[in-house]
Design a protein around this motif. Structure first.
Motif: not given
Length: 387
Positions: A146, A150, A274-275, A334-335, A337, A360-361, A363, A376
């Motif tokens: 991670d 970044d 960011e994406s 990006l998030s 799922d 990226k984000n 769980k 991930k």
């Protein structure tokens, strides 16, 4: 066998380069300042290094007066020498006392792969990329995937700014890096009379990452003809600023066949959210892995994207050109799922393919009944495995 140095900046192609140097000339190309010279000088304690850009070194090139008692001779930017291919062939064929030879260059040396008979059977070819998550995860840098991700998105994977990890220093490095390429490397390949418009083209490309590119639209924006813009794009590829990914059309009904996408070798240079930077980072990682598989293991992969005329698409298809190996279809989020619905459309048309959504984000990893794996992003990129 050469006695190698024990340097912590181990690169992912080092072992293969050392092995191949014992057999033939090794040629390494890659972006300016991605670590080619550092890699070369760390292969052994017994070497001589010559750069064709340095006038004193050019005299040694011409007179062939290097030390024959060292383990390794490094020729940097040799492709700038007139008739360098014939010159290098003559060294390889006639000088029995010559040490192992390593050639490096910061222009995209597909020119090396077009050498015809000059170096046929006499060389191995490697491409060195900037750092990525996989390469850094295999070193003793002691950073999590991670954290590496970044940093790649903020200060790039080029060794100097990555290791410094300072945004202000990165911006200063980036400007000098682009200036050197445009005003030195590019001129060595072809005379460009309008560098300022070339710089404007790069600025436009920075905000178009991940979108199919209309050359006609760029030509209108820059008030240049279509052929000039295409030639400039090809030149920017030659000097490793950008790379092209074309749409995959074989076996895909109603597929889009034109308008490729362009990505930057420097993810931090991308002008987007960011994406978009995440998508660029994944593109860099996939291209690097496909080049590694080809240069080191002889496995052939092609990197494309998937899109049909009604607009549905998947970000990447890493297509194996060997029947026995699986291809990989990849969507980047990006998030989100939830599996992208377009996997079903394209998954039915591409044979022997693994479907992966990189998030990226995320769980926890999961999969659905259709076989789409949700992974991930940083962890999957740290362990890319191609069968």
């Amino acid at each position: 066998m050469m006695k190698t140095t024990k340097n912590p900046r181990f690169r992912h192609i080092t072992d293969a380069v050392l092995k191949d140097l014992e057999k033939k000339i090794v040629i390494i190309s890659g972006p300016r300042q991605c670590g080619k010279t550092t890699l070369a000088k760390n292969l052994t304690n017994s070497f001589q290094y010559f750069n064709y850009d340095i006038s004193e070194d050019r005299s040694i090139f011409l007179k062939k007066t290097w030390n024959r008692d060292v383990d390794l001779v490094i020729f940097d930017e040799l492709h700038k020498m007139p008739k360098w291919k014939s010159w290098l062939k003559g060294i390889y064929d006639s000088d029995e006392e010559n040490p192992n030879i390593l050639v490096t260059g910061s222009a995209k040396l597909d020119t090396f792969k077009k050498v015809g008979e000059s170096l046929a059977g006499r060389h191995f070819y490697f491409r060195l990329h900037p750092f990525d998550i996989k390469e850094l995860s295999q070193t003793k840098i002691n950073l999590s995937p991670d954290t590496i991700m970044d940093r790649l998105m903020n200060v790039s994977g080029y060794p100097e700014p990555f290791l410094t990890n300072d945004m202000r220093e990165y911006k200063r490095w980036r400007q000098s890096h682009i200036d050197l390429i445009l005003r030195q490397d590019l001129i060595d390949i072809q005379v460009i009379r309008d560098i300022r418009t070339m710089e404007l083209l790069i600025e436009l490309l920075r905000s178009k990452v991940g979108s199919p590119l209309s050359i006609n639209s760029l030509a209108n924006d820059l008030q240049k003809d279509h052929k000039t813009i295409q030639r400039w794009l090809d030149l920017l590829e030659e000097v490793y600023i950008i790379f092209k990914i074309s749409p995959y059309s074989k076996d895909i009904a109603r597929s889009v066949k034109k308008e490729p996408k362009y990505y930057f070798y420097d993810t931090a240079y991308v002008n987007g959210d960011e994406s978009i930077k995440l998508e660029n980072l994944v593109a860099c990682s996939l291209l690097k892995e496909s080049h590694y598989q080809q240069d080191v293991h002889g496995k052939s992969y092609t990197l494309n994207f998937l899109k049909v005329k009604r607009g549905r698409e998947i970000d990447f298809l890493l297509k194996s050109n060997d029947i026995e190996n699986k291809s990989i279809m990849i969507e980047v989020k990006l998030s989100d799922d939830e599996p992208a619905p377009n996997f079903k459309l394209f998954g039915d048309q591409v044979k022997n393919v693994e479907m992966i959504q990189l998030v990226k984000n995320l769980k926890r990893d999961k999969s659905n009944a259709y076989g789409v794996k949700i992974k991930k992003a940083s962890e999957w990129l740290a362990e890319i495995k191609l069968d």
